[in-house]
Each structure stands twice: as structure tokens, then as C-alpha cells.
Design a protein around this motif. Sequence first.
Motif, PDB file in Angstrom:
ATOM      1  N   VAL A 139       5.357   8.852  -1.365  1.00 25.67           N
ATOM      2  CA  VAL A 139       5.509   8.710   0.087  1.00 25.67           C
ATOM      3  C   VAL A 139       6.189   9.950   0.645  1.00 25.67           C
ATOM      4  CG1 VAL A 139       6.594   7.368   1.932  1.00 25.67           C
ATOM      5  CG2 VAL A 139       5.602   6.196  -0.052  1.00 25.67           C
ATOM      6  N   ARG A 140       5.575  10.555   1.657  1.00 27.86           N
ATOM      7  CA  ARG A 140       6.159  11.707   2.325  1.00 27.86           C
ATOM      8  C   ARG A 140       6.968  11.238   3.527  1.00 27.86           C
ATOM      9  NH1 ARG A 140       3.218  16.437   5.959  1.00 27.86           N
ATOM     10  NH2 ARG A 140       5.081  17.773   6.166  1.00 27.86           N
ATOM     11  N   VAL A 141       8.251  11.532   3.538  1.00 30.38           N
ATOM     12  CA  VAL A 141       9.123  11.169   4.650  1.00 30.38           C
ATOM     13  C   VAL A 141       8.912  12.162   5.789  1.00 30.38           C
ATOM     14  CG1 VAL A 141      11.503  10.871   5.407  1.00 30.38           C
ATOM     15  CG2 VAL A 141      10.810  10.106   3.122  1.00 30.38           C
ATOM     16  N   LEU A 142       8.597  11.641   6.972  1.00 28.75           N
ATOM     17  CA  LEU A 142       8.357  12.486   8.140  1.00 28.75           C
ATOM     18  C   LEU A 142       9.547  12.535   9.086  1.00 28.75           C
ATOM     19  CD1 LEU A 142       4.713  11.386   9.071  1.00 28.75           C
ATOM     20  CD2 LEU A 142       5.428  13.321   7.648  1.00 28.75           C
TER      21      LEU A 142
ATOM     22  N   ALA B 259       9.544   7.228   9.836  1.00 28.62           N
ATOM     23  CA  ALA B 259       8.150   7.681   9.839  1.00 28.62           C
ATOM     24  C   ALA B 259       7.818   8.214   8.458  1.00 28.62           C
ATOM     25  CB  ALA B 259       7.918   8.757  10.890  1.00 28.62           C
ATOM     26  N   ALA B 260       6.637   7.828   7.945  1.00 25.31           N
ATOM     27  CA  ALA B 260       6.249   8.229   6.596  1.00 25.31           C
ATOM     28  C   ALA B 260       4.731   8.276   6.486  1.00 25.31           C
ATOM     29  CB  ALA B 260       6.814   7.257   5.562  1.00 25.31           C
ATOM     30  N   GLU B 261       4.266   9.060   5.529  1.00 21.32           N
ATOM     31  CA  GLU B 261       2.840   9.174   5.229  1.00 21.32           C
ATOM     32  C   GLU B 261       2.610   9.021   3.728  1.00 21.32           C
ATOM     33  OE1 GLU B 261       0.903  12.358   8.408  1.00 21.32           O
ATOM     34  OE2 GLU B 261       1.833  13.107   6.567  1.00 21.32           O
ATOM     35  N   LYS B 262       1.442   8.515   3.406  1.00 15.77           N
ATOM     36  CA  LYS B 262       0.969   8.541   2.020  1.00 15.77           C
ATOM     37  C   LYS B 262      -0.545   8.680   2.076  1.00 15.77           C
ATOM     38  CE  LYS B 262       0.283   5.862  -2.181  1.00 15.77           C
ATOM     39  NZ  LYS B 262       0.395   4.534  -2.832  1.00 15.77           N
ATOM     40  N   GLY B 263      -1.034   9.874   1.787  1.00 15.78           N
ATOM     41  CA  GLY B 263      -2.467  10.089   1.825  1.00 15.78           C
ATOM     42  C   GLY B 263      -3.061   9.724   3.173  1.00 15.78           C
ATOM     43  N   ARG B 264      -3.948   8.730   3.173  1.00  9.99           N
ATOM     44  CA  ARG B 264      -4.631   8.322   4.408  1.00  9.99           C
ATOM     45  C   ARG B 264      -3.844   7.295   5.213  1.00  9.99           C
ATOM     46  NH1 ARG B 264      -6.987   5.681   0.079  1.00  9.99           N
ATOM     47  NH2 ARG B 264      -7.461   3.445   0.318  1.00  9.99           N
TER      48      ARG B 264
ATOM     49  N   LEU C 215       0.796  -1.229   0.000  1.00  5.81           N
ATOM     50  CA  LEU C 215       0.000   0.000   0.000  1.00  5.81           C
ATOM     51  C   LEU C 215       0.825   1.275   0.000  1.00  5.81           C
ATOM     52  CD1 LEU C 215      -2.809  -1.139   2.456  1.00  5.81           C
ATOM     53  CD2 LEU C 215      -2.977  -0.837  -0.021  1.00  5.81           C
ATOM     54  N   MET C 216       2.100   1.167   0.332  1.00  6.51           N
ATOM     55  CA  MET C 216       2.994   2.323   0.288  1.00  6.51           C
ATOM     56  C   MET C 216       4.245   1.934  -0.499  1.00  6.51           C
ATOM     57  SD  MET C 216       2.607   3.808   4.204  1.00  6.51           S
ATOM     58  CE  MET C 216       3.543   5.315   3.887  1.00  6.51           C
ATOM     59  N   ASP C 217       4.627   2.782  -1.438  1.00 10.03           N
ATOM     60  CA  ASP C 217       5.750   2.479  -2.325  1.00 10.03           C
ATOM     61  C   ASP C 217       7.065   2.660  -1.572  1.00 10.03           C
ATOM     62  OD1 ASP C 217       7.468   2.072  -4.410  1.00 10.03           O
ATOM     63  OD2 ASP C 217       7.047   3.970  -5.421  1.00 10.03           O
ATOM     64  N   MET C 218       7.487   1.608  -0.887  1.00  9.84           N
ATOM     65  CA  MET C 218       8.706   1.685  -0.096  1.00  9.84           C
ATOM     66  C   MET C 218       9.278   0.289   0.128  1.00  9.84           C
ATOM     67  SD  MET C 218       6.917   2.883   3.493  1.00  9.84           S
ATOM     68  CE  MET C 218       5.919   1.737   4.486  1.00  9.84           C
ATOM     69  N   THR C 219      10.591   0.260   0.306  1.00  3.30           N
ATOM     70  CA  THR C 219      11.319  -0.961   0.641  1.00  3.30           C
ATOM     71  C   THR C 219      11.686  -0.895   2.113  1.00  3.30           C
ATOM     72  OG1 THR C 219      12.216  -1.123  -1.582  1.00  3.30           O
ATOM     73  CG2 THR C 219      13.361  -2.353   0.148  1.00  3.30           C
ATOM     74  N   VAL C 220      11.417  -1.972   2.836  1.00  2.60           N
ATOM     75  CA  VAL C 220      11.631  -1.994   4.281  1.00  2.60           C
ATOM     76  C   VAL C 220      12.617  -3.090   4.666  1.00  2.60           C
ATOM     77  CG1 VAL C 220      10.529  -2.412   6.526  1.00  2.60           C
ATOM     78  CG2 VAL C 220       9.383  -0.985   4.840  1.00  2.60           C
ATOM     79  N   ASP C 221      13.507  -2.748   5.568  1.00  4.79           N
ATOM     80  CA  ASP C 221      14.451  -3.696   6.157  1.00  4.79           C
ATOM     81  C   ASP C 221      13.938  -4.085   7.542  1.00  4.79           C
ATOM     82  OD1 ASP C 221      16.621  -5.145   7.074  1.00  4.79           O
ATOM     83  OD2 ASP C 221      17.996  -3.437   7.151  1.00  4.79           O
ATOM     84  N   ARG C 222      13.522  -5.337   7.676  1.00  7.47           N
ATOM     85  CA  ARG C 222      13.044  -5.839   8.974  1.00  7.47           C
ATOM     86  C   ARG C 222      14.196  -5.884   9.983  1.00  7.47           C
ATOM     87  NH1 ARG C 222      11.939 -10.996   9.290  1.00  7.47           N
ATOM     88  NH2 ARG C 222      10.406 -10.817  10.971  1.00  7.47           N
TER      89      ARG C 222
END
Length: 206
Positions: free
Chosen positions: A155-158, A167-172, A107-114
Amino acid sequence: MGGKSVTVGVLALQGNVSEHIDAFAAAFRQRGSGEASVIEVRSPADLSGCAALTIPGGESTTISRLIDRNGLYEPIRTFPGGIFATCAGMVLMATLVADPRVHTLGLMDMTVDRNAFGRQKESFEADITVAGLDGGPFHAIFIRAPVVTSAGTSVRVLSSLDQGIVAAEKGRYMALAFHPELGGDLRLHERFLRNLGISDRFMGRT
């Protein structure tokens, strides 16, 4: 999401469920929102009446497996409300995670490192600056936390640390690597609700 009442759901399959229920309930009380409710979500039927959903921290591989088992994958992917995702929730919101056991929601265009900061013993707390958040730094609690290593333009980086985006936001949607439900600071819960217009509608404002 209009009307006189609003329901926020907390995905109650594994992880910090009660803490998020308490935090959102406190956020509504703080704004005088007496008719709001916070419920546990375990099935598509539970989700259908919600204006927003929290995906809590926990074990991302376990939560992913239980989302599939409970028939919640597509209902969450197509959920029209907001999603507040913390720690493992951030992992699940991503488009790419280097672990085939995690069926991400994308749902958010991002790559995450667990577990980007290491194991449980490497958990830590830090005062971080969050873009657009009034009231000074946010005291963040990181427990086996992930980070976003890359994010798309939607994606907006917060907030970021040396290891990556936390921390990041994308719309809702809001995704956090840390646990805002544990520290007693409700500003991010309130910001999430305001971004959806939930608080204003519920309090009778336009």
C-alpha cells in the motif's frame, strides 16, 4: 478497458451516490470524453460492463450488509477494474476493521479505524498534501471519517494526519478517508482514471 467508450460504475446501495456520478461525469467532460458514461451499480450484471467502480461514503455496516444481500461480494472482490473508495468505502477495502458487522473486501492490506475523528459534529475540512498530486494542497472534507492505522508494504501512503493515514493507493485501487466528490476539485478522480489508463485510451493516446 480499451476502445472508444468507457463506463464507470458507482455502487448505488447507500451513501453519496449522485455526488460521485456527477464528479466522474464532470471529470470526463473536462477531458472532452463525450462517450464516457457513469452508471449506478446494484447487481453483478451492472458491474460486469464497468472499467472502474466507486464505493462511496455512507454507513459502512449498512453498505457491507447490502453488498452481501445483493450478491456483490465476490464480484467486487474479483472485479478486474479499478476501485475508487471513499470514507465508508475505505473501511470496506481494508483487511481488518474492529467491527464484526463489517464484512471487509480485504483488497488493500491495511487496518482501518471507523469514525476515527468522532461523531458527525466532529466533521471538519482541511487542506492536505497528497503525494504526487500537482496543483497544491487538496481541500478535503472529512465526515465521520475513518483512518488507516497500519498498512502493508503493498500500500502506497498518499497523505496522513496526526490520527493516521487518510489517502492510499494500491495498484488499481485508491482509498480516501474524505469526500473528494463534495468539493468540486476533480484532481483525485482524474488521477484515478489516469492510473488505470482510462483517460489516455479513451482520448486515443497510448
